[in-house]
Design an enzyme around this catalytic site. Sequence first.
Site, mmCIF file in Angstrom:
data_model
loop_
_atom_site.group_PDB
_atom_site.id
_atom_site.type_symbol
_atom_site.label_atom_id
_atom_site.label_comp_id
_atom_site.label_asym_id
_atom_site.label_seq_id
_atom_site.Cartn_x
_atom_site.Cartn_y
_atom_site.Cartn_z
ATOM 1 N N GLY A 206 23.727 26.259 43.893
ATOM 2 C CA GLY A 206 22.623 25.364 44.222
ATOM 3 C C GLY A 206 22.826 24.735 45.585
ATOM 4 O O GLY A 206 22.396 23.610 45.828
ATOM 5 N N ASP A 229 21.736 30.271 45.572
ATOM 6 C CA ASP A 229 20.541 29.474 45.303
ATOM 7 C C ASP A 229 19.383 30.415 45.013
ATOM 8 O O ASP A 229 19.509 31.650 45.136
ATOM 9 C CB ASP A 229 20.209 28.545 46.475
ATOM 10 C CG ASP A 229 19.619 27.208 45.996
ATOM 11 O OD1 ASP A 229 18.711 27.249 45.146
ATOM 12 O OD2 ASP A 229 20.072 26.144 46.456
ATOM 13 N N ASP A 249 20.252 33.412 40.278
ATOM 14 C CA ASP A 249 19.950 32.410 39.257
ATOM 15 C C ASP A 249 21.250 31.983 38.592
ATOM 16 O O ASP A 249 21.928 32.800 37.955
ATOM 17 C CB ASP A 249 18.998 33.007 38.216
ATOM 18 C CG ASP A 249 18.521 32.004 37.182
ATOM 19 O OD1 ASP A 249 19.159 30.937 37.064
ATOM 20 O OD2 ASP A 249 17.540 32.287 36.483
ATOM 21 N N MET A 250 21.614 30.720 38.731
ATOM 22 C CA MET A 250 22.882 30.229 38.191
ATOM 23 C C MET A 250 22.938 30.291 36.673
ATOM 24 O O MET A 250 24.019 30.213 36.080
ATOM 25 C CB MET A 250 23.131 28.792 38.656
ATOM 26 C CG MET A 250 22.107 27.785 38.194
ATOM 27 S SD MET A 250 22.394 26.154 38.934
ATOM 28 C CE MET A 250 20.937 25.271 38.362
ATOM 29 N N LYS A 263 27.396 20.397 43.485
ATOM 30 C CA LYS A 263 27.153 19.076 44.073
ATOM 31 C C LYS A 263 25.694 18.684 43.858
ATOM 32 O O LYS A 263 24.778 19.337 44.358
ATOM 33 C CB LYS A 263 27.463 19.067 45.568
ATOM 34 C CG LYS A 263 27.315 17.666 46.145
ATOM 35 C CD LYS A 263 27.349 17.621 47.633
ATOM 36 C CE LYS A 263 27.190 16.174 48.094
ATOM 37 N NZ LYS A 263 25.967 15.510 47.552
ATOM 38 N N HIS A 267 22.895 16.757 37.418
ATOM 39 C CA HIS A 267 22.012 15.651 36.999
ATOM 40 C C HIS A 267 20.548 16.070 36.926
ATOM 41 O O HIS A 267 19.713 15.326 36.426
ATOM 42 C CB HIS A 267 22.210 14.417 37.884
ATOM 43 C CG HIS A 267 21.734 14.570 39.299
ATOM 44 N ND1 HIS A 267 21.703 13.511 40.177
ATOM 45 C CD2 HIS A 267 21.270 15.644 39.985
ATOM 46 C CE1 HIS A 267 21.235 13.926 41.348
ATOM 47 N NE2 HIS A 267 20.969 15.210 41.250
#
Length: 360
Positions: A206, A229, A249-250, A263, A267
């Site tokens: 990301g 990303d 795609d993670m 990082k 969240h």
Amino acid sequence: MEEKNVQKSIMDLQIAEAHLETLSCCYMKSYSLKAAIELRIADIINGHGQPLTASQLAAEIPINSSMDASCLDHLMRLLVHDGVFVEEEKKTGASEVSYGLTPVSRLLLTEGRYNLSAVAMLAFHPLIVSTWDNLAAWLQSGEGNWHRTAFEAKHGEPMWVKASFDPKFNKLFNDAMSSRCKLSMGCMVERCGEVFKGVSSLVDVGGGNGTVAAIIFNAFPHIKCMVLDLPHVVAASSPQPDVVAIGGDMFESVPPADAVLLKGVMHDWDDEACVKILMRCKEAIPKLGGKVIIVEIVRKKWPQQVFNELQLVLDLHMMVMNNGKERNEEEWKKLFIDAGFSSYKIVTSLGIHSLIEVFP
């Protein structure tokens, strides 16, 4: 005694009223800051190398010729109160006050080491503001009209999808993330270099336009740095020297590396999604010597009130935008256990953020 109680009751009521009105008007502070950014007031003061009066600012901006320069005094007084600028004492014989820079307004300088203007402007974007305006309607929406986030309820699709079809919003978002990363990662590299000891390859999951990976490579040129990303993010980003950009795609897979950096990613997602991300990261690192490096808020009580307020605002913002949240240490620990990791270590705090090492 009774009269004193009555007076106290009246004063308490008046204070409550003032508090309510101040809360209701908080957006006026935000839009005053927006105006200052758009008018480039910090740049103008910095360019002169000294505090300036409203009249001097008006001549540089310039404001509408039919408007009195004192309008800027109204704007600047509020921004001084909020610590964005500082009011200098009048010189002998001077009829106007002068306004100078503070640490806050120095973060708005176009050529500053850390320019966070994009962070502020992202918060003012109509897509963001209109989502917040729809919060109550989203919370009350019925089953047939329910959406996972307030953003989806307002705009019909997730923020990431919206960004992929809106180049200007996508650029603003990535510029905001990049500028924020320059500040936090600069501190991290200076204070926490030992985290990268023994790491020969790293993938920033990301990682947007590769700003963070480039900072790490410049500090530790022996590390092969990669960025993963979404394809539209990679396509819209200018290549960073010595950083390999990978569209993907993670949730599907993460490129193999000694260390994975997350990082400001976790969240954005709910617990179930975070566990999936962590599991893909665990698959990408070696069982011996591998680790995941997380830079996120670990929610707690701070001695600095500004940190306490910011983490509460961001916690709600993550829910509104992405169905995410800011987590305390116990919540982080549960995610690591559920994803199959053996241990973790909170290394240090970087302002409101913490650096966490997670081991397979």
